[in-house]
Write a protein that holds these residues in place. Structure first.
Motif, PDB file in Angstrom:
ATOM      1  N   UNK A  95       4.130  25.122  16.653  1.00  0.00           N
ATOM      2  CA  UNK A  95       4.437  26.363  17.377  1.00  0.00           C
ATOM      3  C   UNK A  95       4.176  27.613  16.514  1.00  0.00           C
ATOM      4  N   UNK A 137       3.957  34.412  22.074  1.00  0.00           N
ATOM      5  CA  UNK A 137       5.372  34.400  22.459  1.00  0.00           C
ATOM      6  C   UNK A 137       5.554  33.715  23.809  1.00  0.00           C
ATOM      7  N   UNK A 166       5.185  30.012  23.329  1.00  0.00           N
ATOM      8  CA  UNK A 166       6.336  29.433  22.627  1.00  0.00           C
ATOM      9  C   UNK A 166       7.496  29.155  23.572  1.00  0.00           C
ATOM     10  N   UNK A 167       7.569  29.920  24.660  1.00  0.00           N
ATOM     11  CA  UNK A 167       8.672  29.698  25.601  1.00  0.00           C
ATOM     12  C   UNK A 167       8.570  28.319  26.238  1.00  0.00           C
ATOM     13  N   UNK A 203      16.708  22.144  15.450  1.00  0.00           N
ATOM     14  CA  UNK A 203      16.629  22.209  14.000  1.00  0.00           C
ATOM     15  C   UNK A 203      17.694  21.355  13.324  1.00  0.00           C
ATOM     16  N   UNK A 233      21.008  26.093  13.881  1.00  0.00           N
ATOM     17  CA  UNK A 233      20.602  27.496  14.023  1.00  0.00           C
ATOM     18  C   UNK A 233      21.121  28.150  15.293  1.00  0.00           C
ATOM     19  N   UNK A 240      23.635  30.905  17.271  1.00  0.00           N
ATOM     20  CA  UNK A 240      24.154  32.238  16.968  1.00  0.00           C
ATOM     21  C   UNK A 240      25.679  32.142  16.865  1.00  0.00           C
ATOM     22  N   UNK A 299      27.801  34.476  16.633  1.00  0.00           N
ATOM     23  CA  UNK A 299      28.530  35.552  17.309  1.00  0.00           C
ATOM     24  C   UNK A 299      28.583  35.336  18.817  1.00  0.00           C
ATOM     25  N   UNK A 328      20.708  32.432  25.919  1.00  0.00           N
ATOM     26  CA  UNK A 328      19.905  33.330  25.093  1.00  0.00           C
ATOM     27  C   UNK A 328      18.409  33.359  25.463  1.00  0.00           C
ATOM     28  N   UNK A 351      16.169  36.572  27.180  1.00  0.00           N
ATOM     29  CA  UNK A 351      14.967  37.155  26.565  1.00  0.00           C
ATOM     30  C   UNK A 351      13.918  37.484  27.614  1.00  0.00           C
ATOM     31  N   UNK A 397      17.204  30.628   9.414  1.00  0.00           N
ATOM     32  CA  UNK A 397      16.995  29.642  10.474  1.00  0.00           C
ATOM     33  C   UNK A 397      17.320  30.188  11.857  1.00  0.00           C
ATOM     34  N   UNK A 398      18.349  31.044  11.931  1.00  0.00           N
ATOM     35  CA  UNK A 398      18.738  31.603  13.220  1.00  0.00           C
ATOM     36  C   UNK A 398      17.622  32.538  13.736  1.00  0.00           C
ATOM     37  N   UNK A 437      14.526  32.278  12.885  1.00  0.00           N
ATOM     38  CA  UNK A 437      13.413  31.396  13.215  1.00  0.00           C
ATOM     39  C   UNK A 437      13.593  30.770  14.602  1.00  0.00           C
ATOM     40  N   UNK A 438      14.834  30.397  14.912  1.00  0.00           N
ATOM     41  CA  UNK A 438      15.098  29.831  16.235  1.00  0.00           C
ATOM     42  C   UNK A 438      14.718  30.847  17.310  1.00  0.00           C
ATOM     43  N   UNK A 439      15.078  32.116  17.091  1.00  0.00           N
ATOM     44  CA  UNK A 439      14.734  33.154  18.070  1.00  0.00           C
ATOM     45  C   UNK A 439      13.219  33.318  18.175  1.00  0.00           C
ATOM     46  N   UNK A 440      12.535  33.254  17.031  1.00  0.00           N
ATOM     47  CA  UNK A 440      11.064  33.353  17.059  1.00  0.00           C
ATOM     48  C   UNK A 440      10.496  32.194  17.869  1.00  0.00           C
ATOM     49  N   UNK A 441      11.043  31.003  17.635  1.00  0.00           N
ATOM     50  CA  UNK A 441      10.522  29.821  18.340  1.00  0.00           C
ATOM     51  C   UNK A 441      10.772  29.907  19.842  1.00  0.00           C
ATOM     52  N   UNK A 442      11.730  30.768  20.240  1.00  0.00           N
ATOM     53  CA  UNK A 442      11.981  30.938  21.679  1.00  0.00           C
ATOM     54  C   UNK A 442      11.146  32.073  22.256  1.00  0.00           C
ATOM     55  N   UNK A 443      10.295  32.658  21.432  1.00  0.00           N
ATOM     56  CA  UNK A 443       9.408  33.703  21.926  1.00  0.00           C
ATOM     57  C   UNK A 443      10.048  35.080  21.970  1.00  0.00           C
ATOM     58  N   UNK A 444      11.044  35.330  21.120  1.00  0.00           N
ATOM     59  CA  UNK A 444      11.673  36.650  21.104  1.00  0.00           C
ATOM     60  C   UNK A 444      10.756  37.674  20.437  1.00  0.00           C
ATOM     61  N   UNK A 456      19.351  41.451  19.473  1.00  0.00           N
ATOM     62  CA  UNK A 456      20.124  40.322  19.978  1.00  0.00           C
ATOM     63  C   UNK A 456      20.463  39.298  18.909  1.00  0.00           C
ATOM     64  N   UNK A 457      19.832  39.401  17.748  1.00  0.00           N
ATOM     65  CA  UNK A 457      20.163  38.444  16.692  1.00  0.00           C
ATOM     66  C   UNK A 457      20.711  39.164  15.457  1.00  0.00           C
ATOM     67  N   UNK A 503      24.759  39.280  14.852  1.00  0.00           N
ATOM     68  CA  UNK A 503      25.138  38.275  13.859  1.00  0.00           C
ATOM     69  C   UNK A 503      25.728  38.907  12.599  1.00  0.00           C
TER      70      UNK A 503
END
Lengths: 330, 216
Positions: A52, A78, A81-82, A88, A92, A94, A96, A105, A109, B117-118, B120-127, B135-136, B140
């Protein structure tokens, strides 16, 4: 589904170059649970992260669902990637946000309407059996529960592919099994293609229908899990299957053979037949039955005192009866 | 008792005004600056080492100058912006200038604490990078940012008292003019006690808020 062509990855730090992946070619079909196993430093993490483009490959192509990711610009990447979910080793999540918000989440997006988010997230919570934890924060969850949230989050955008980067390595054996069962379940239900990288053979045995063994940035061996298990070709594969390490040195004398019985060969009393037909004594050194995705493979290590010609005949006899033979000592 | 209140209240209000306005603008300027410092690093989401280095040098230079010197040094600039170089209003300009780089560093270190890693997770979701920031990175690090803001407020309070030495208003001015120039030690002691109480209130409030936000 995933097509990796001539993929290479070289890390450059100052003047040092480290080759992580050398000219990798792989094809992963739709619905596969594809395992990639290797020791640490073998390049498996680089490989899955190149899929990816969390890591930029140095050269080569990666096609997911016929789209070549390497040529995509930021915006298109992007979007692509969706449709590639990822989980992981360290989850990983969030910290918060609640479990519900974490799963929502990826949907937020893309500005999904609240009502649909609610529906989808509740459905996913059910799928991973965490409906009662929706409004809890990740810090209050166990490792296995965290990974379930990770899986639900990765599935929120209805991906074609799920990448698992050492997803069970931080979990205990029992939890690992539960997570693997969940992945298998998802694979069955959604016909989702799953790529798993791991250093544990147990993971491969449990769920993967195909496996590639990675060593030093190369694919040492690749094939269906049952084949690889019943007749490993490569030393590194044998290391993972752990068959050559169990015997104490003092037992390795005379001729030692390693036999693998699969379904076709397990029904006949072959050992007693060869003792009679060849008039020899056979000493059984070790034996076990392994289950690879519910398919049984019998493993037997035997020792005998025969000369080379007889040995060849015996091997032929076994192979005629669909037993895979490997000579440990001749 | 009444005369004490009459004496202290206007100065206290001046101090609170200075601190509030300065902190407001410090956050407004320092927060984006701190974010840029992190995300333009070589290994982050929008690498730009050129911009990163320039910002970093500028921040280091500003932070090297002692506050009292900075106040005098930028007087022409202060006059240009607020029209005067004495009084409460005039102190706000150097206060913002001195605390913004400090706060930017505070923001930088808070955001750097977030596990990569957090992100990276957002990147992997296409953010997108903006989504990652809003949002991260910010949610955070919010608890840590609140503590950083608390430290910044206390810092500004200290600086604002220092500004009394060159004609700024507030409690610092009161302490210097009464306590130092007129030998009324009791006024000085009263202001110091007031400052101690203020710092305690700010710190414990900050701690409380950070604790509520922290879900780790």
């Amino acid at each position: 589904m995933i097509h990796i062509k001539n993929l290479s990855k070289v890390y450059t730090k100052g003047r040092n170059e480290v080759v992580a992946l050398k000219d990798i070619n792989l094809e992963i079909k739709k619905g596969d649970i594809y395992g990639i196993i290797g020791l640490s430093g073998a390049g498996k993490s680089s490989l899955i992260r190149c899929i990816n483009r969390l890591e930029e490959p140095t050269s080569g192509d990666v096609l997911v669902n016929k789209i070549n990711l390497i040529h995509l610009k930021n915006k298109e990447l992007r979007k692509a990637r969706k449709k590639i979910g990822m989980i992981f080793q360290n989850f990983n999540l969030l910290h918060s946000k609640t479990v519900f918000e974490n799963i929502a989440f990826p949907l937020k997006l893309v500005n999904t309407p609240e009502k649909i988010i609610k529906e989808k997230v509740n459905h996913l919570l059910e799928l991973v059996e965490l409906s009662d934890k929706a409004y809890v924060y990740p810090s209050q969850l166990s490792g296995g529960q965290k990974q379930r949230v990770g899986i639900a989050r990765a599935l929120a955008n209805e991906p074609d592919v799920l990448l698992c980067d050492e997803a069970t390595s931080a979990l205990d054996p029992k939890t690992t099994k539960q997570i693997l069962n969940l992945l298998k379940n998802i694979n069955d239900r959604l016909n989702l293609t799953i790529v798993i990288i791991t250093h544990e053979m147990e993971v491969i045995k449990e769920v993967c229908n195909r496996v590639a063994i990675l060593e030093g940035g190369n694919i040492a061996e690749e094939g269906s899990t049952v084949d690889i298990f019943s007749k490993p070709q490569n030393p590194i594969t044998k290391h993972f299957i752990n068959q050559d390490e169990n015997l104490p040195k003092s037992f390795i004398k005379g001729k030692v053979l390693h036999l693998s019985f699969t379904q076709g060969s397990a029904t006949q009393p072959l050992i007693s037949q060869i003792t009679r037909d060849f008039d020899i004594d056979v000493n059984i050194l070790s034996g076990k039955i392994e289950y690879i995705q519910n398919q049984a493979i019998g493993k037997l290590t035997i020792q005998m005192d025969v000369d080379c010609h007889r040995l060849l005949d015996i091997i032929k006899y076994f192979e005629k009866n669909y037993v895979k033979v490997e000579v440990i000592k001749q | 008792m009444n005369e004490w209140i009459e004496l202290l209240t206007p100065s206290l209000l001046e101090t609170l005004y200075m601190v509030f306005v300065s902190v407001f603008f410090t956050i407004l300027l320092g927060l984006p600056l701190g974010i840029i410092l992190v995300i333009t690093r070589e290994d982050h989401i929008l690498p730009n080492s050129w911009l990163n280095q320039i910002l970093s040098y500028m921040i280091n230079i500003t932070r090297s100058i002692p506050f009292i010197i900075l106040m005098i040094f930028i007087m022409p600039f202060t006059r240009l912006i607020v029209g005067t170089t004495i009084g409460t209003k005039a102190v706000i300009v150097p206060l913002i200038l001195a605390t913004t780089p400090f706060f930017a560093r505070v923001v930088e270190s808070s955001i750097k604490e977030i596990d990569w890693g957090v992100v990276e997770a957002a990147i992997s979701m296409g953010a997108t990078p903006i989504q990652i920031i809003l949002k991260v990175l910010l949610p955070e690090s919010m608890s840590s940012l609140v503590l950083g803001i608390t430290i910044t407020i206390i810092n500004v309070l200290g600086y604002s008292a220092m500004a009394g030495a060159i004609g700024g208003g507030g409690l610092g001015y009161l302490a210097i003019s009464y306590g130092y120039h007129r030998y009324q030690t009791n006024v000085m002691i009263a202001t110091v006690i007031l400052l101690i109480v203020l710092v305690q209130i700010i710190q414990s409030t900050g701690n409380k808020i950070a604790q509520i936000i922290n879900k780790k």
